[in-house]
Design a protein around this motif. Sequence first.
Motif, mmCIF file in Angstrom:
data_model
loop_
_atom_site.group_PDB
_atom_site.id
_atom_site.type_symbol
_atom_site.label_atom_id
_atom_site.label_comp_id
_atom_site.label_asym_id
_atom_site.label_seq_id
_atom_site.Cartn_x
_atom_site.Cartn_y
_atom_site.Cartn_z
ATOM 1 N N ARG A 146 0.862 -1.176 0.000
ATOM 2 C CA ARG A 146 0.000 0.000 0.000
ATOM 3 C C ARG A 146 0.895 1.220 0.000
ATOM 4 N NH1 ARG A 146 -5.009 0.025 3.657
ATOM 5 N NH2 ARG A 146 -5.963 0.736 1.750
ATOM 6 N N LEU A 167 1.089 5.133 0.539
ATOM 7 C CA LEU A 167 0.348 6.215 1.163
ATOM 8 C C LEU A 167 0.951 7.542 0.738
ATOM 9 C CD1 LEU A 167 -1.855 7.090 3.104
ATOM 10 C CD2 LEU A 167 -0.197 6.942 4.950
ATOM 11 N N GLN A 168 0.178 8.340 0.062
ATOM 12 C CA GLN A 168 0.606 9.665 -0.385
ATOM 13 C C GLN A 168 0.160 10.661 0.674
ATOM 14 O OE1 GLN A 168 2.093 9.669 -3.498
ATOM 15 N NE2 GLN A 168 2.784 11.674 -2.937
ATOM 16 N N ALA A 213 -1.447 13.660 2.309
ATOM 17 C CA ALA A 213 -2.501 14.545 1.809
ATOM 18 C C ALA A 213 -1.984 15.976 1.700
ATOM 19 C CB ALA A 213 -3.693 14.508 2.756
ATOM 20 N N ASP A 259 3.021 17.062 -1.984
ATOM 21 C CA ASP A 259 4.152 16.153 -1.984
ATOM 22 C C ASP A 259 4.991 16.410 -3.236
ATOM 23 O OD1 ASP A 259 5.530 14.178 -0.573
ATOM 24 O OD2 ASP A 259 4.681 12.578 -1.800
ATOM 25 N N ILE A 288 -7.454 17.756 -2.693
ATOM 26 C CA ILE A 288 -7.050 16.396 -3.046
ATOM 27 C C ILE A 288 -6.207 16.456 -4.321
ATOM 28 C CG2 ILE A 288 -9.009 15.190 -2.000
ATOM 29 C CD1 ILE A 288 -10.240 15.018 -4.827
ATOM 30 N N TYR A 289 -5.399 15.433 -4.532
ATOM 31 C CA TYR A 289 -4.607 15.318 -5.759
ATOM 32 C C TYR A 289 -5.475 14.775 -6.888
ATOM 33 C CZ TYR A 289 -0.482 15.615 -2.737
ATOM 34 O OH TYR A 289 0.460 16.015 -1.837
ATOM 35 N N VAL A 310 -4.347 10.628 -7.697
ATOM 36 C CA VAL A 310 -3.474 10.028 -6.699
ATOM 37 C C VAL A 310 -4.192 10.028 -5.363
ATOM 38 C CG1 VAL A 310 -1.269 10.209 -5.470
ATOM 39 C CG2 VAL A 310 -1.404 10.874 -7.874
ATOM 40 N N GLY A 311 -4.196 8.900 -4.689
ATOM 41 C CA GLY A 311 -4.765 8.832 -3.343
ATOM 42 C C GLY A 311 -6.287 8.882 -3.346
ATOM 43 N N SER A 312 -6.840 9.316 -2.232
ATOM 44 C CA SER A 312 -8.282 9.329 -2.022
ATOM 45 C C SER A 312 -8.956 10.314 -2.976
ATOM 46 C CB SER A 312 -8.583 9.739 -0.580
ATOM 47 O OG SER A 312 -9.985 9.905 -0.419
ATOM 48 N N ARG A 313 -10.141 9.968 -3.435
ATOM 49 C CA ARG A 313 -10.935 10.845 -4.306
ATOM 50 C C ARG A 313 -11.954 11.618 -3.502
ATOM 51 N NH1 ARG A 313 -8.358 12.522 -7.250
ATOM 52 N NH2 ARG A 313 -10.090 13.436 -8.348
#
Length: 165
Positions: free
Chosen positions: A20, A22-23, A25, A54, A156-157, A160-163
């Motif tokens: 997993r 993790l980016q 936030a 990031d 949010i990105y 990438v990561g959570s939407r």
Amino acid sequence: VRVGDDHRWSPWSPRTAPLRFLQPAPNPAMQDVCAVLETGPTWVKLRWSRFRLDSGLGAVSYLVRATPQVTAEKDLIVVEKVVNSTHKPARPVEEIVTSIAHERRFREAMDRRELEVYIDEMIDKELNQLSAEENVVTVLDGLQPLVRYEITISCIYHGVGSREF
């Protein structure tokens, strides 16, 4: 996983558990990130500093949310707007460390902890400078006249990561 080129390949490695990634936030770089530039009866023009992103990432979406602070009235709704933005990405940490490696203070004898603190300071300095240089401006409309709102901004990105904000 296996390694190879156009001519030979290694055997497959043993199966492992999924990894997993993790980016971190995006988060505000400074305490006072939002300023009101102008207001009208049903709109507000806002400006805020870009969030800390990031390294290598620059495409983001901001969610601007205005929540009414009056609870007695039923017809008041939360007003939201998504603002898409592309910022100059921060340099990778390795590049920042390489760029300061020739500084005299960096070359002087430092213990490991001092060196880590110095590198962290330089990374924070660069990220804060990027945030100070780039602002986001938008107009949020659909507000009710004479109603006090709390404005929040989340980020949010893209891809990438959570939407979810």
